[in-house]
Design a protein around this motif. Structure first.
Motif, PDB file in Angstrom:
ATOM      1  N   LYS A 213      36.877 -72.454 -66.511  1.00 10.23           N
ATOM      2  CA  LYS A 213      36.030 -72.034 -65.387  1.00 10.23           C
ATOM      3  C   LYS A 213      34.740 -71.359 -65.823  1.00 10.23           C
ATOM      4  O   LYS A 213      33.820 -71.230 -65.018  1.00 10.23           O
ATOM      5  CB  LYS A 213      36.821 -71.115 -64.459  1.00 10.23           C
ATOM      6  CG  LYS A 213      37.712 -71.897 -63.525  1.00 10.23           C
ATOM      7  CD  LYS A 213      37.993 -71.146 -62.263  1.00 10.23           C
ATOM      8  CE  LYS A 213      38.628 -72.054 -61.243  1.00 10.23           C
ATOM      9  NZ  LYS A 213      39.310 -71.287 -60.202  1.00 10.23           N
ATOM     10  N   ARG A 259      46.054 -72.731 -59.462  1.00  4.97           N
ATOM     11  CA  ARG A 259      46.037 -72.740 -58.006  1.00  4.97           C
ATOM     12  C   ARG A 259      47.449 -72.571 -57.451  1.00  4.97           C
ATOM     13  O   ARG A 259      47.694 -71.789 -56.558  1.00  4.97           O
ATOM     14  CB  ARG A 259      45.413 -74.036 -57.505  1.00  4.97           C
ATOM     15  CG  ARG A 259      45.111 -74.027 -56.024  1.00  4.97           C
ATOM     16  CD  ARG A 259      44.499 -75.322 -55.557  1.00  4.97           C
ATOM     17  NE  ARG A 259      45.428 -76.412 -55.684  1.00  4.97           N
ATOM     18  CZ  ARG A 259      45.315 -77.382 -56.583  1.00  4.97           C
ATOM     19  NH1 ARG A 259      44.300 -77.405 -57.405  1.00  4.97           N
ATOM     20  NH2 ARG A 259      46.211 -78.339 -56.647  1.00  4.97           N
ATOM     21  N   VAL A 264      44.258 -67.549 -58.749  1.00  2.62           N
ATOM     22  CA  VAL A 264      42.811 -67.604 -58.626  1.00  2.62           C
ATOM     23  C   VAL A 264      42.327 -66.281 -58.067  1.00  2.62           C
ATOM     24  O   VAL A 264      42.775 -65.842 -57.005  1.00  2.62           O
ATOM     25  CB  VAL A 264      42.393 -68.763 -57.694  1.00  2.62           C
ATOM     26  CG1 VAL A 264      40.891 -68.811 -57.550  1.00  2.62           C
ATOM     27  CG2 VAL A 264      42.919 -70.078 -58.232  1.00  2.62           C
ATOM     28  N   LYS A 265      41.470 -65.634 -58.795  1.00  2.00           N
ATOM     29  CA  LYS A 265      40.943 -64.347 -58.329  1.00  2.00           C
ATOM     30  C   LYS A 265      39.469 -64.497 -58.029  1.00  2.00           C
ATOM     31  O   LYS A 265      38.755 -65.230 -58.693  1.00  2.00           O
ATOM     32  CB  LYS A 265      41.145 -63.283 -59.405  1.00  2.00           C
ATOM     33  CG  LYS A 265      42.598 -62.911 -59.567  1.00  2.00           C
ATOM     34  CD  LYS A 265      42.743 -61.646 -60.383  1.00  2.00           C
ATOM     35  CE  LYS A 265      44.185 -61.417 -60.732  1.00  2.00           C
ATOM     36  NZ  LYS A 265      44.653 -62.346 -61.795  1.00  2.00           N
ATOM     37  N   ILE A 266      39.053 -63.801 -57.006  1.00  4.21           N
ATOM     38  CA  ILE A 266      37.637 -63.835 -56.676  1.00  4.21           C
ATOM     39  C   ILE A 266      36.951 -62.771 -57.531  1.00  4.21           C
ATOM     40  O   ILE A 266      37.234 -61.586 -57.393  1.00  4.21           O
ATOM     41  CB  ILE A 266      37.418 -63.521 -55.178  1.00  4.21           C
ATOM     42  CG1 ILE A 266      38.305 -64.406 -54.297  1.00  4.21           C
ATOM     43  CG2 ILE A 266      35.949 -63.681 -54.809  1.00  4.21           C
ATOM     44  CD1 ILE A 266      38.059 -65.883 -54.379  1.00  4.21           C
ATOM     45  N   PHE A 329      40.083 -76.071 -51.075  1.00  9.15           N
ATOM     46  CA  PHE A 329      40.421 -74.866 -51.822  1.00  9.15           C
ATOM     47  C   PHE A 329      39.224 -74.391 -52.636  1.00  9.15           C
ATOM     48  O   PHE A 329      38.872 -73.210 -52.626  1.00  9.15           O
ATOM     49  CB  PHE A 329      41.610 -75.142 -52.746  1.00  9.15           C
ATOM     50  CG  PHE A 329      42.109 -73.921 -53.440  1.00  9.15           C
ATOM     51  CD1 PHE A 329      43.063 -73.111 -52.861  1.00  9.15           C
ATOM     52  CD2 PHE A 329      41.594 -73.560 -54.677  1.00  9.15           C
ATOM     53  CE1 PHE A 329      43.503 -71.973 -53.505  1.00  9.15           C
ATOM     54  CE2 PHE A 329      42.027 -72.423 -55.322  1.00  9.15           C
ATOM     55  CZ  PHE A 329      42.981 -71.626 -54.742  1.00  9.15           C
ATOM     56  N   GLU A 330      38.589 -75.343 -53.327  1.00  9.97           N
ATOM     57  CA  GLU A 330      37.449 -74.968 -54.177  1.00  9.97           C
ATOM     58  C   GLU A 330      36.277 -74.476 -53.321  1.00  9.97           C
ATOM     59  O   GLU A 330      35.569 -73.559 -53.701  1.00  9.97           O
ATOM     60  CB  GLU A 330      37.006 -76.168 -55.024  1.00  9.97           C
ATOM     61  CG  GLU A 330      38.111 -76.787 -55.874  1.00  9.97           C
ATOM     62  CD  GLU A 330      38.316 -76.102 -57.215  1.00  9.97           C
ATOM     63  OE1 GLU A 330      37.732 -75.039 -57.438  1.00  9.97           O
ATOM     64  OE2 GLU A 330      39.078 -76.651 -58.037  1.00  9.97           O
ATOM     65  N   ASN A 332      36.514 -73.082 -50.368  1.00 11.85           N
ATOM     66  CA  ASN A 332      36.847 -71.756 -49.843  1.00 11.85           C
ATOM     67  C   ASN A 332      36.644 -70.673 -50.886  1.00 11.85           C
ATOM     68  O   ASN A 332      36.269 -69.543 -50.565  1.00 11.85           O
ATOM     69  CB  ASN A 332      38.300 -71.720 -49.358  1.00 11.85           C
ATOM     70  CG  ASN A 332      38.377 -72.167 -47.925  1.00 11.85           C
ATOM     71  OD1 ASN A 332      37.408 -72.054 -47.187  1.00 11.85           O
ATOM     72  ND2 ASN A 332      39.517 -72.714 -47.543  1.00 11.85           N
ATOM     73  N   TYR A 333      36.896 -71.040 -52.145  1.00 15.52           N
ATOM     74  CA  TYR A 333      36.670 -70.101 -53.236  1.00 15.52           C
ATOM     75  C   TYR A 333      35.201 -69.677 -53.254  1.00 15.52           C
ATOM     76  O   TYR A 333      34.886 -68.492 -53.336  1.00 15.52           O
ATOM     77  CB  TYR A 333      37.068 -70.787 -54.548  1.00 15.52           C
ATOM     78  CG  TYR A 333      36.725 -70.042 -55.805  1.00 15.52           C
ATOM     79  CD1 TYR A 333      37.519 -68.993 -56.251  1.00 15.52           C
ATOM     80  CD2 TYR A 333      35.623 -70.403 -56.567  1.00 15.52           C
ATOM     81  CE1 TYR A 333      37.208 -68.315 -57.417  1.00 15.52           C
ATOM     82  CE2 TYR A 333      35.304 -69.741 -57.736  1.00 15.52           C
ATOM     83  CZ  TYR A 333      36.093 -68.690 -58.155  1.00 15.52           C
ATOM     84  OH  TYR A 333      35.784 -68.029 -59.306  1.00 15.52           O
ATOM     85  N   GLU A 336      34.370 -67.417 -50.433  1.00 17.87           N
ATOM     86  CA  GLU A 336      34.757 -66.027 -50.671  1.00 17.87           C
ATOM     87  C   GLU A 336      33.853 -65.351 -51.685  1.00 17.87           C
ATOM     88  O   GLU A 336      33.734 -64.133 -51.694  1.00 17.87           O
ATOM     89  CB  GLU A 336      36.222 -65.957 -51.104  1.00 17.87           C
ATOM     90  CG  GLU A 336      37.126 -66.284 -49.931  1.00 17.87           C
ATOM     91  CD  GLU A 336      38.581 -66.051 -50.226  1.00 17.87           C
ATOM     92  OE1 GLU A 336      38.881 -65.074 -50.933  1.00 17.87           O
ATOM     93  OE2 GLU A 336      39.405 -66.834 -49.768  1.00 17.87           O
TER      94      GLU A 336
END
Lengths: 604, 274
Positions: A213, A259, A264-266, A329-330, A332-333, A336
């Motif tokens: 990442k 996932r 997964v942390k913001i 999902f990606e 929405n990441y 956020e």
């Protein structure tokens, strides 16, 4: 020096290793559980001493009959049976450069030279790199388990299930951990490939995901849709002798693992820059720019023409190749992370680029491949002749396969022909077979070798019963009285001389016309550039293909502070190339905007 | 989400007029442009030409005939209800300039769009002659608005229940014969009507613009579903149109393409009733 067991992990499963003398071939130890040491005769200061060396790969111990200090060096090491020297003068210790003793190791029914350092206290023992490589070549490339070929065409579920942790560890064990990794050069966004594979070997899947990442914001997507065989995997050294490491499958595995395990942390963005970025188009290039700029601390607004974000990831690539839940999902990441979306905004119409520049410090244009190409042959206006964009948009974005539950009518056909040989053509063909077509044919004007689609896609298509009519080109479409297509008249082709692109250009064979009976045609021969942005932005320069012209180093367009990337610059290309372009633009944008801030603060 | 501020039923409830809160679109939209509407999560994307706008109150007006599932669902919406997605403005605006005398021909629901374009022509300083056609008196819409805009207005009905009996082409022929200063004819309505208007004006060599409404999905030039043949070239209605030179459009092809989904439309409607 790290012990061998990290490198050749699977050798650890054998509790000890049978060893032989390279000269007399006598074994040093028999296969007994209680064997703790191999016995040798060592020469130290002219005198023979007994030396015992542990045969276990995960421990290294030397013991001798006389007390020795650390740093002392054996002059020689001899086989207890034939008394010949075991010292190999061509090899030195990988750690301290001292001479090494060599025995023959039996591993996986083949013999490998195995070395141990003659310096007391030095813990090096192992294989030379060349030998490790030989062993690794022995492990076959691990393929992902897949859905049954017959059953999968009844569903829209993804075809490969992905690696299990065991398969991932085994595959990761194949990586040579090259010092100058070629695979990283092959990756458009330069993911630290050996780095994340190393984490997988150490069972640190979470760490592996973090490494990926750092460079790739959409690993779950890239692991699925990147043409790795032409990028990272093409460069893999293992690929010379055998098959390359399945880098894409491993990338997909770590992203899925992270996932599924809900790890997964913001990240918290520390610095907030008082600057705004507009991103036009929410496809892969735009998402990359948005992610990078958010992490730098900019506020980013993304404009999307459709009602759903994701661009080609949602309208183009079908569910069975890239589940929409992953795309969501990606996205929405990023949401956020602070990404603001403006849906239903067609830039160039509701807001022009100039208007965006009034409100934003920089603009990125990643609107993708615009206008579908047609062949301009008779009958293209017949019913059931679709562009790939229309066919896929209906099926994917508008969910026409659920008609009439969803309102968009589903293109129906039992005998389907798809014109073109790229990934999009494969997607269309495989979608068609899932929506009840009994007979699906790919019509491509060159030969199998030139098929631009990924090998995996071609293989999947063939497994699902899709036929290939190669070296065939449509001449016209034939229609019924009801104005629906009923057949394609095609002409056979042969390959002529290579053209400017190096590909052999197809030449029609006169009089070889045939008619294929079909009731649905999808034209998947690429896209031109969409005119909407150009219509209201006349000072945006275009290249000779009609795409946006950019500075190759920065991806900046002819308008200052306006950047562009993805298919609108390159013409039809891949997801990861678009992301690479986004990365270049984001870096350049950040650099330019930071420099601008400095200037203004200095002048104040 | 876009809120419906006002709803009005016209032509015995077969034509509906919505005034919708969409300030950004209202600021930009010009006569002749359209929007793509998707009413809910399972909805399809349909193109609707904007019939009017009010930049100051931030509203756009959509007038549509109830023909398929989406328009039927839209009729069931009430004042204050929300529409999920409206994307626009899309397409090229009508080419409006001061050229002298123009004849605006509208048939059926086409009058809704025509009235927006006619207004623009009037504001540009033209002498506007309006010809409106409808099946009968009940189906005629926007008569008052058109009376206010046009310098001359003729109304025709197929059955003669109001205005002149006959088709719009009959009145147009009369005008073309009487007046030689007609610089342009602008026609919006059913494909058949636009076809015959174009055929007629070709004889008199009067430039004619028509506004086409083919099947569309994305409305941004991406899918190519809205392709029409104009002057023997493939054009995408959403980015090149919707206005085209009426003398060059292949109407037969357009008619056939527009009827491709009639069966599906029925199936979809039946499904929603059930």
């Amino acid at each position: 020096m790290a012990l061998l067991d990290q490198d050749v992990k699977y050798l650890k499963f054998k509790t000890y290793l049978p060893c032989y003398c390279p000269h007399c071939k006598k074994t040093f130890n028999v296969e007994k559980r209680d064997v703790k040491y191999l016995n040798f005769t060592g020469v130290y200061e002219g005198a023979d001493v007994d030396v015992k060396i542990s045969p276990y790969l995960n421990v290294f111990e030397q013991e001798s009959s006389i007390p020795l200090k650390e740093g002392d060096l054996f002059e020689d090491l001899k086989c207890p049976s034939c008394n010949k020297s075991l010292v190999n003068p061509d090899i030195v210790c990988g750690d301290c450069g001292s001479p090494v003793g060599e025995v023959i190791l039996s591993a996986y029914s083949r013999l490998i030279p195995f070395f141990s350092c003659l310096k007391v206290g030095c813990e090096w023992h192992g294989l030379t790199r060349a030998d490790e490589r030989h062993i690794k070549i022995k492990i076959p490339r691990q393929e992902m388990p897949e859905q049954d070929q017959k059953l999968r065409i009844q569903t829209y579920q993804e075809v490969p299930y992905g690696y299990t942790t065991e398969l991932a560890s085994l595959e990761a064990g194949r990586c040579l951990q090259c010092k100058n990794p070629k695979c990283v050069e092959g990756c458009p966004v330069n993911v630290d490939i050996p780095g994340f594979i190393k984490c997988i070997r150490e069972d640190d899947f979470d760490g592996a995901a973090k490494v990926v990442k750092e460079k790739n914001v959409l690993p779950a997507i890239c692991g699925r849709v990147c043409p790795q065989e032409n990028q990272c995997e093409e460069k893999c050294i293992l690929g010379i002798k055998t098959k390359p490491v399945a880098i894409g499958n491993l990338e997909r595995f770590v992203a899925d693992w992270e996932r599924k395990m809900d790890l997964v942390k913001i990240p918290i963005i520390k610095t907030k820059l008082n600057k705004r970025i507009a991103v036009v188009g929410s496809g892969p290039s735009g998402l990359t720019v948005a992610a990078d700029m958010l992490q730098y601390g900019y506020s980013v607004t993304m404009y999307e023409a459709f009602h759903e974000a994701g661009g080609v990831l949602v309208y183009g690539i079908p569910e069975f190749r890239l589940p929409k839940s992953i795309v969501n999902f990606e996205i929405n990441y990023l949401r956020e992370l602070g990404l603001r979306f403006e849906m239903n905004h067609v830039i160039g119409k509701i807001l022009t680029i100039d208007e965006l520049l009034e409100h934003f410090d920089a603009v990125f244009i990643g609107v993708g491949a615009g206008l579908p190409k047609f062949m301009n042959i008779p009958g293209e206006a017949l019913g059931n002749v679709f562009s790939a964009n229309e066919y896929l948009t209906r099926m994917n974005l508008m969910k026409a396969y659920l008609f009439p539950e969803y309102d968009t009518p589903k293109p129906r056909g039992t005998k389907v022909a798809v014109i073109g040989g790229g990934n999009v053509a494969m997607d269309c063909a495989r979608t068609a077979i899932r929506t009840g077509a009994s007979d699906v044919t790919i019509v491509y004007r060159r030969s199998r070798q030139e098929l631009p689609a990924r090998h995996e896609e071609v293989r999947h298509a063939e497994e699902e019963g899709i036929k290939f009519r190669l070296l065939t080109n449509p001449v016209q479409y034939l229609g019924t009285d009801g104005n629906m297509v009923k057949g394609i008249e095609c002409i056979k082709m042969k390959l002529g001389e290579p053209d400017a692109s190096g590909r052999r250009s197809p030449v029609p064979i006169e009089g070889s016309n045939i008619v294929l009976p079909v009731d649905l045609v999808v034209v998947a021969i690429g896209n031109g550039s969409n005119p909407i942005i150009f219509q209201t932005t006349p000072n945006l320069n275009r290249n000779k293909w009609g795409n946006i012209e950019v500075n190759q180093q920065t991806n900046e367009t002819s308008i200052p502070y306006v950047y562009a990337g993805g298919d609108i610059v390159t013409g039809s290309a891949t997801v990861i190339e678009a992301m690479g372009a986004g990365r270049i633009a984001a870096n350049a944008m950040h650099k330019k905007l930071s420099a601008k801030t400095k200037k203004t603060t200095n002048s104040n | 989400m876009f809120q419906i501020l006002r709803k009005q039923e016209m032509a015995k409830g077969t034509i509906i007029r919505f005034e919708i809160n969409a300030p950004k679109i209202a600021k930009k939209v010009q006569a002749g442009q359209f929007v793509i509407v998707r009413i809910n999560d399972t909805g399809e994307r349909i193109p609707l030409t904007v019939a009017d706008k009010d930049e100051f109150s931030g509203t756009i007006t959509l007038i549509f005939q109830v023909v398929g599932k989406t328009t039927a669902l839209m009729r069931s919406l009430k004042q204050g209800d929300l529409i999920k997605d409206i994307a626009g403005p899309l397409g090229q605006p009508a080419h409006v300039s001061n050229i002298g005398t123009v004849v605006m021909v509208g048939g059926g629901t086409g009058v809704a769009i025509l009235h927006h374009v006619a207004k623009a022509f009037k504001e540009a300083g033209n002498y506007v002659i309006g010809i409106l056609g409808a099946r009968d008196r009940d189906m005629l819409i926007l008569e008052e608005e058109m009376t206010a805009i046009c310098d001359e207005l003729v109304i025709t009905t197929d059955d003669g229940s109001y205005g002149d009996r006959g088709f719009v082409t009959d009145s147009l022929k009369k005008y073309l014969g009487e007046r030689s200063d007609i610089k342009m004819v602008y026609a919006i309505g059913p494909i058949v009507m636009m076809k015959f208007v174009s055929k007629l004006t070709e004889k008199y060599k009067v430039p004619t613009m028509v506004s086409l409404n083919p099947v569309m999905i994305d409305g941004t030039g991406m899918c190519g579903g809205c392709r029409v043949t104009v002057d023997n070239k493939v054009k995408f209605c959403c980015v090149d149109g919707p206005d085209f030179d009426g003398h060059k459009v292949d109407y037969e092809e357009l008619e056939k393409r527009n009827s491709l989904y009639l069966k599906d439309e029925k199936a979809s409607l039946l499904f929603s009733i059930r």
